[in-house]
Design an enzyme around this catalytic site. Structure first.
Site, PDB file in Angstrom:
ATOM      1  N   GLY A  78       0.834  -1.197   0.000  1.00 59.31           N
ATOM      2  CA  GLY A  78       0.000   0.000   0.000  1.00 59.31           C
ATOM      3  C   GLY A  78       0.872   1.250   0.000  1.00 59.31           C
ATOM      4  N   LEU A  79       0.314   2.338   0.525  1.00 52.97           N
ATOM      5  CA  LEU A  79       1.089   3.577   0.502  1.00 52.97           C
ATOM      6  C   LEU A  79       2.396   3.425   1.246  1.00 52.97           C
ATOM      7  CD1 LEU A  79      -1.498   6.457   0.865  1.00 52.97           C
ATOM      8  CD2 LEU A  79      -0.225   5.718  -1.133  1.00 52.97           C
ATOM      9  N   HIS A  98     -16.065   5.890  12.071  1.00 50.42           N
ATOM     10  CA  HIS A  98     -16.411   6.972  11.164  1.00 50.42           C
ATOM     11  C   HIS A  98     -17.915   7.190  11.205  1.00 50.42           C
ATOM     12  CE1 HIS A  98     -16.517   9.519   7.696  1.00 50.42           C
ATOM     13  NE2 HIS A  98     -15.200   9.468   7.588  1.00 50.42           N
ATOM     14  N   ARG A 155     -15.195  13.272  14.574  1.00 52.45           N
ATOM     15  CA  ARG A 155     -15.735  11.947  14.255  1.00 52.45           C
ATOM     16  C   ARG A 155     -16.188  11.171  15.490  1.00 52.45           C
ATOM     17  NH1 ARG A 155     -11.320   9.832   9.714  1.00 52.45           N
ATOM     18  NH2 ARG A 155     -12.023  11.226   8.067  1.00 52.45           N
TER      19      ARG A 155
END
Lengths: 266, 229, 637
Positions: C42-43, C266, C330
């Site tokens: 991934g990143l 979230h 959130r």
């Protein structure tokens, strides 16, 4: 609602495959196509049968893992939607859905609805990047990029690499996929230095993989979940024609495609 | 071993003609030349509506070109050969690209004309051969005598046979369909695309194809209807 | 265990410079002789593998997907923060640092966060150079938008697909290294164990998901970038394949697991519609800018929303938090949604949902403006729910999204096992108890592009590494234990499917270790998880075999680990007798129901150590010191 799923079952590339029909009662119209397969798989597992293998990961239409043919259309009847976001309400009660894997010589078969799309990685490996090592970058605002250019690059860059374009093309062409990357990088000023070489190498690799040719009929765009425009193919052709001329003295090599998964054998 | 595992890279890439994109570019250029011929040929033929003398004079003009005529014929023949050769190679490659077909396959975006290029092409080719034998060589000229030099007579006599006209009309409709796809497709293959002009071009391709087909068909229709005799 | 975070001394602004200067370097000729393993693409993993390849190391990169481009970083929507101050609105590295420490409710390590803010600037430059098509102004300069938790506009974005574009940038850099031969990519390969020899991480055991073959890979250092563990809850916004196996097996080999109970929920996801539900879809937080959140005042009011008169609606966020209203952070928004649903005032068929209503915004701004701002989100909502949000209020409900906890790492991103480095969401370092929006992408890329290339070099240059072969007894012992593990799963003669266990675990976790927690519930949950785990090993049914693609077997291994990790999360939540960020203990709240932190007793990172099967884990504490941003009570009233 009730549905019949007629699914291609094949254990591996060397075994014989066949269609098997699975009647499904109590399909909730709210569930996604993949959740419908989950429910089927759960019942198969409970009966001790092997579940249907299919690719999936993010289930929000962006990773590009999922995808198969539903009654002759890649990703099914809803435009701009991958099978993970395709809800069952788009089908009629009592309908029979035929689920087949992507069919392409360049996508070797793996199992049931799973195929091997590493050809796409090799196409990117052949130049689908801008050669800038970490630490080399000038300030982000050093090179202005017009809003329209940036938007067009983004339209092309939205490709998720699912392979539906290849699956839907009567010629099994990867022109939309390859064109999308060539267009994305070729439009931006950062991509100019390698533009010729990129187009020539990526087109050569696309050829090496055994994809068919583009006949400009647009089936690919029609099924593309990200609605990548046909324009990217023109862009690829333009960059390729110019690049092939300017790079005519350079030897271009390609990577040998492999369908083997045994990493130890190298 | 994966895409990613360092793989042998001694494979030399195909050259321009070897690549599918290169072949399509050749098809675009040859298609464009043949399209220009089709326009010129139509304009010439339409002189039949002016007078017999005019059409015959046009015929003589072409014959008097001498060597130039053979150069034009040579170029056209070369275009036809390249166009077909490229098509044939792409067709066989495309068949190999999908060794296992689908049980069900539907089209979602392409038009009928788009999908029928593979067989509209060969039928048009067969027609062109027939057409040359009928009106240029005169070897096939059913139910009347071929008179070299009297183009007007040959045309009227030829089209007076209903099945010759029917075959002609059928082939010209296919030619129209072939052009309807080919006309904008050649721009796409040469990478000439424009966000605003391309949609216009696609529309224009339809109308140009209809006009050309109508223009050609007007001749046998007029003969059969007795407007041209 | 005494935890040494190796934070450089001196002023925080110079800490990273000083650390880099103090690090030993590996000369270019020697880099070739080192092999590094990167797990995850991934990143964090993709950027690390690419950059290490550029430096000249031999890199082996592993991912379980069929292509490195499919890692779940791709799904991030909103954007990436950077302290560029392009908008001239008062942003600075210090301000980004401050916002992140405060947003994390003072449970992050200051020095790491400061470095993250410093690197944010270089990340944008690097990504632009790679061709990431960030949004632009007409004049050609980069555009920014605002995001939660900040008063400046510092979020860079590429439509609603920022994660995708950043990941493709890293993926392309990675493929370039694959092309040069510096990186060898192993797709469809899942790490199943860590090989530790002489106390150092020296390799991994990998299962090829297509052939089922297990193999040993030896290296000089192992870098884990395998993402978070939100899928413990079964339903989350994570990808279906996201799992904790790599970090969990590393934990069992001696790495410490820090703050496992810090999970982020979230508030704006599409609610669950039935038992078959396989995952939850996020709707961008930006919707709360124009949408008003409400539920009926009366319990069990089943009237359609347009038939509930204004006077009978409860805009509970606006009522309770008059100054922030619908834009509270959130964690606060999520908790309040749960509270009204628990009171029986939830909407939709399941009663687990609240309305997010745009009718007032549409009246005020016109449908066109709303379409311009949120058109693609509204389309996605309609695609999934078949309801038109321009006419009918959206229904939303909170969902598990991100895990701030992870393997404990020091300032060099090294775990407690020398040679084992952990990047991105898989480590615990930068977000404390709550992550701000648009910060996850920033952390992944900072770790991968700009931190690990230095710190791994320092480790290699300062460590004596014995030669180890794949056939060494140590490596083979780990291999055979993994082999036995796989066979054991297949051999269980039970009836229940993997998913049924996973669902049940998820429900326990969500009910008792989710948005709000209490001691009794957590103790009960631990008991139920143990019982479920016992049943799992007795009554599981895995169809198929181990020598081909077997997705049930893959899931079984992951769920087995979740069943252990879930217990540790509950234990950590039980031990932390305070409320902070995403961790809300009902016993510790202010009189008006807000989170009550206890800095005197809990200002530390809880790093748990494995002590063997059946033994309670050992708690180690890394005290957190705040020299720059002083802890204060967050208030949004």
């Amino acid at each position: 609602m009730k549905l019949t799923l007629t699914i291609w079952r094949q254990k591996g590339p060397d075994s014989k495959g066949k269609f098997v029909s699975y009647p499904m009662d109590n399909v909730n119209p709210e569930m996604s196509m993949l959740e419908c397969l989950d429910v089927l798989n759960e019942s198969l597992a409970e009966r001790g049968e092997e579940p249907v293998a299919f690719e999936h990961d993010c289930r929000e239409g962006i990773c590009g893992s999922c995808g198969f043919m539903i009654s002759g259309v890649a990703h099914g009847p809803q435009p701009a939607t991958t099978v993970c976001q395709l809800t069952m309400r788009h089908f009629k009660d009592g309908e029979e859905l035929v689920l087949e894997p992507w069919r392409s010589r360049a996508f070797p078969f793996v199992k049931d609805l799973v195929v091997d799309r590493r050809a796409f990685d090799r196409i990117i490996e052949s130049g689908g990047y801008i050669s800038v090592s970490t630490g080399n970058a000038p300030d982000g605002n050093a090179i202005p990029v017009g809003k329209e250019e940036s938007d067009r690059a983004m339209d092309a860059a939205a490709c998720i690499g699912c392979g539906a374009c290849v699956a839907a093309c009567p010629n099994g062409s990867a022109a939309l996929f390859t064109g999308a990357k060539i267009a994305h990088l070729g439009i931006l000023p950062q991509g100019q230095p390698e533009r010729d070489r990129r187009a020539v190498r990526m087109v050569a690799q696309m050829h090496e993989e055994g994809f068919g040719s583009c006949t400009n009929i647009g089936e690919c765009t029609g099924v593309c979940p990200k609605e990548i425009p046909l324009e990217v193919i023109a862009r690829m052709n333009r960059d390729y024609l110019g690049g092939a001329w300017r790079e005519r003295k350079n030897v271009v090599t390609t990577i040998a495609p492999v369908s083997d998964w045994d990493f130890a054998k190298k | 071993m994966s895409s990613a595992v360092a793989s042998p890279r001694d494979n030399r890439a195909p050259g321009f003609w070897g690549s599918t994109n290169g072949k399509k570019a050749v098809m675009a250029v040859t298609g464009c030349i043949l399209f220009l011929f089709i326009i010129g040929h139509l304009l010439g033929n339409l002189q039949i509506f002016e007078s017999a003398a005019r059409l015959n004079a046009y015929g003589r003009l072409l014959h008097n070109l001498g060597e130039l005529l053979w150069i034009i014929r040579g170029v056209l023949l070369l275009c036809v050969v390249l166009h077909i050769w490229a098509t044939f190679q792409l067709w066989s490659r495309n068949r190999e690209a999908r060794p296992v077909g689908y049980k069900v396959k539907k089209s979602v975006a392409s038009s009928y004309a788009d999908r029928t290029m593979y067989w509209s092409g060969p039928i048009v080719l067969a027609f062109v051969i027939f057409h040359l034998l009928e009106f240029t060589a005169g070897t096939i000229h059913p139910e009347s005598r071929f008179i070299p030099g009297d183009v007007y007579h040959n045309v009227v006599a030829g089209f007076s046979v209903w099945w010759v006209s029917a075959w002609y009309i059928f082939s010209l409709i296919l030619l129209g369909m072939h052009l309807r796809h080919g006309l904008w497709s050649m721009f796409q293959s040469l990478g000439l695309n424009h966000p605003r002009h391309t949609p216009v071009l696609k529309q224009a391709a339809l109308w140009i194809a209809i006009l050309i087909t109508a223009g050609y068909i007007s001749i046998p229709v007029s003969v059969l209807a007795g407007w041209v005799r | 265990m005494k935890l040494d975070a190796r934070i450089p001394s001196g002023p925080i602004e110079q800490a990273w410079d000083k650390a880099r200067f103090d690090m030993k370097l590996v000369n270019p000729a020697n880099k070739r002789r080192h092999t590094l393993i990167v797990v995850g693409s991934g990143l964090a993993g993709g950027s690390a593998a690419a950059t290490l390849g550029e430096l000249g190391y031999n890199v082996k990169c592993f991912c379980f997907q069929d292509s490195p481009r499919r890692a779940h970083s791709i799904a991030a929507q909103g954007g990436i923060n950077a302290a560029k101050n392009y908008q001239n609105d008062g942003d600075s590295i210090y301000r980004l640092f401050y916002d992140t420490v405060k947003g994390g409710d003072f449970r992050a390590r200051e020095a790491n966060v400061y470095r993250l803010a410093q690197n944010s600037v270089n990340i944008i430059d690097q990504c632009v150079a790679q061709g990431v098509p960030f949004a632009r102004e007409y004049g050609g300069s980069l555009e920014n938008r605002s995001f939660g938790g900040a008063q400046v506009s510092r979020t860079f974005y590429a439509r609603g697909q920022t994660g995708q574009q950043l990941l493709l940038g890293a993926y392309q850099a990675l493929e370039r290294q694959v092309d040069t031969g510096q990186v060898t990519m192993f797709p469809r390969s899942e790490m199943l164990d860590l090989i530790v020899i002489d106390g150092k991480a020296r390799g991994i055991i990998v299962r090829n998901l297509i052939t089922g073959k297990l193999s040993v890979h030896i290296a000089d250092a192992v870098i884990l970038a395998t993402g978070g563990y939100g899928n413990v809850y079964y339903l989350s916004t994570n990808a279906k394949g996201s799992n904790a196996t790599a970090i969990w097996r590393a934990y069992k080999r001696g790495a410490l697991f820090a703050n496992p109970c810090f999970t982020q929920i979230h508030p704006t996801c599409i609610p669950v519609s039935g038992d078959y539900q396989s995952k939850l879809t996020l709707m961008s937080e930006s919707l709360r800018n124009d949408g008003r959140i409400w539920v009926p005042k009366q319990k069990g009011d089943k009237r359609p929303p347009d038939q509930i008169p204004e006077a009978e609606r409860d805009y509970y966020l606006e009522r309770r938090y008059p100054s922030f209203g619908n834009l509270v952070p959130r964690d606060v928004a999520s908790r309040n949604a749960k509270a009204v649903c628990d009171e029986g005032r939830g909407v939709g068929e399941t009663g687990l949902g609240v309305y997010l209503d745009f009718s007032e915004a549409i009246q005020r701004l016109g449908e066109e403006t709303i379409r311009e701002r949120y058109g693609n989100l509204f389309d996605m909502y309609q695609r999934i729910t078949d309801e038109n949000p321009y006419k009918v209020p959206m229904r939303i409900y909170p969902a598990i999204h991100y895990t701030m906890g992870g393997l404990w790492v020091d300032y060099q991103l090294q775990s407690t096992i020398p040679g084992l480095f952990v990047l991105g969401e898989a480590n615990f370092s930068d977000h404390g108890a709550n992550r701000l929006g648009a910060s996850a992408l920033m952390q992944g890329l900072s770790d991968g592009y700009f931190i690990i290339p230095y710190t791994v070099g320092n480790y290699l240059a300062s460590t004596k590494l014995e030669k180890v072969s794949e056939s060494s007894a140590d490596a083979q012992a780990v291999l055979s234990s993994v082999q036995q593990g796989v066979e054991k799963l297949l051999a269980i003669p039970g009836k229940r499917t993997v998913d049924s266990f996973h669902r049940e675990l998820g429900k326990i976790m969500w009910d008792d270790c989710g948005m709000s927690r209490n001691a009794a519930g957590l103790k009960d949950a631990i008991g139920r998880i143990r019982a479920l785990r016992e049943e799992f090993w007795r009554n599981l049914n895995v169809p198929g075999s181990s020598d081909d693609l077997n997705q049930s077997l893959e899931k079984a291994g992951r769920v087995a680990d979740f069943l252990e990790l879930g217990e540790l999360m509950c234990l950590d939540a039980l031990e932390r007798n305070e409320s902070c960020g995403g961790h809300f203990r009902e016993e510790y709240q202010t009189p008006d129901g807000e989170a009550q932190r206890d800095d005197e007793h809990y200002s530390y990172a809880a790093a748990w150590g494995y002590t063997g099967p059946g033994n309670p884990p050992e708690l180690n504490k890394e005290p957190l010191e705040f020299h720059y941003v002083h802890p204060s009570q967050r208030s949004y009233k």
